[in-house]
Design an enzyme around this catalytic site. Structure first.
Site: not given
Ligand code: UDP
Length: 339
Positions: A127, A151
């Site tokens: 990501t 995350y």
């Protein structure tokens, strides 16, 4: 026939990638713990007319070695595409242990099972959150990786782990760093099903269905062209295509590497909102709110490396993504006729 194990194949991006794989003639084994996500890819994919087959849809957990070893034992797997992960930034801040356990320890379980079963190729969904607060835009792959939430840190830990597993055990990986993924299957078979939904486009579209519930726009005082945040929205079917190219790259002996997946173009929240009104033909109720904590002003990808090395070319526009996302939101509500 080449067989690909897709972890998280019942999730948003995993289900689109499963369709793309089947269309390209790959056989697919989906492995998913069904803790979040679509839960019925098997049902949705039964009508896919393709050369590739959905061989199995295994409910299992990467944290249970017997589950994942069983999948490799039962099927001859040539490569893995790994989507299975928790992905909500806010939840990762309030419950980091859940994220480190599922994302980091789960991936380690997967890689160790690949070693035991002699599978040496993996494509991983990473990501743009691994970059953290941008130092410059557009963001290329040499931008520093200083994630600002658990995350993003779990995804970066996995990237490092994959380098180490290549050096020590020869497992080759491609890490794809997604920017903002949007849209749904153009034939309406699968789409986004997050609970709670935090993403911009489904949240705007949701406000077309419920009278009086406004779309909340977070922050209009950023240093951008209209004061709202700029993001790079990449279509989910274009993203799925990139996974096929990454797989082929590894099949052709490519080295471990990482690529941004974005469009090089940014859109503001106000521009996305206007595009949603245009596509739906509706005036959407809106409420201006303060900034959402942790949102950087601008995130735009430099995708040159993916174009040059993988030969990837994003083809679908922001409006295409909104159109397919809207059709999917209508389908979820049983509104199947065109708007
Ligand atoms: N956003 C918004 N209202 C919403 C959801 C998102 O204004 O209901 C804004 C958010 O503040 C950010 C942009 O839309 O500026 C994209 O947010 P999203 O959660 O879709 O993706 P992120 O960039 O956070 O991964």
């Amino acid at each position: 026939m080449t067989t690909i194990l897709v972890t998280g194949g019942d999730g948003y991006i995993g289900s689109h990638c499963t369709i793309a794989l089947m269309n390209e003639g790959y056989d697919v084994v989906v492995f998913d713990n069904h803790s979040t996500g679509f839960k019925s890819t098997g049902e949705a994919l039964k009508d896919v007319k393709s050369e590739g087959r959905l061989l199995d849809n295994i409910e299992g957990d990467l944290l249970h070695p017997e589950d994942i070893d069983g999948a490799f034992r039962e099927h001859h797997i040539d490569a893995v595409i790994h989507f299975a992960a928790f992905s909500q930034v806010a939840e990762s801040m309030s419950d980091p242990g859940k994220y480190y356990m599922n994302n980091v320890a789960g991936t380690m379980g997967l890689l160790d099972s690949m070693r035991r079963n002699d599978v040496r190729r993996i494509v991983f969904s990473s990501t743009a959150a691994t970059y953290g607060e941008p130092k410059y835009v557009p963001i290329d792959e040499s931008h520093p990786q200083w994630p600002i939430n658990p995350y993003g840190r779990t995804k970066l830990d996995i990237e490092y782990m994959m380098d180490d597993y290549d050096r020590a055990y020869g497992i080759k990986s491609v890490r794809l760093r997604y920017f903002n993924v949007a849209g749904a299957d153009s034939e309406g078979r699968v789409g986004e099903c997050h609970d709670p939904e935090t993403h911009l486009i489904p949240n705007i579209l949701k406000s077309t269905f419920r009278d009086g519930i406004e779309f909340k726009m977070f922050g209009t005082d950023y240093n951008t062209r209209d004061g709202t945040c700029v993001r790079d929205y990449v279509n989910v079917e274009d993203l799925a295509d990139a996974h096929i190219l990454a797989l082929r790259y590894l099949e052709n002996g490519g080295k471990t590497d990482y690529f941004n997946l974005g469009t090089n173009e940014g859109s503001t929240v106000k521009e996305v909102f206007a595009a949603c009104e245009k596509v739906t033909g509706m005036r959407i109720p809106i409420k201006i709110e303060g900034r959402r904590p942790g949102d950087p002003a601008t995130l735009v990808a430099d995708n040159k490396k993916a174009r040059e090395i993988l030969g990837w070319e994003p083809k679908r526009s922001l409006e295409d993504s909104i159109r397919t996302a809207y059709a999917w939101e209508r389908k979820k509500r049983g509104l199947t006729s065109s708007p």
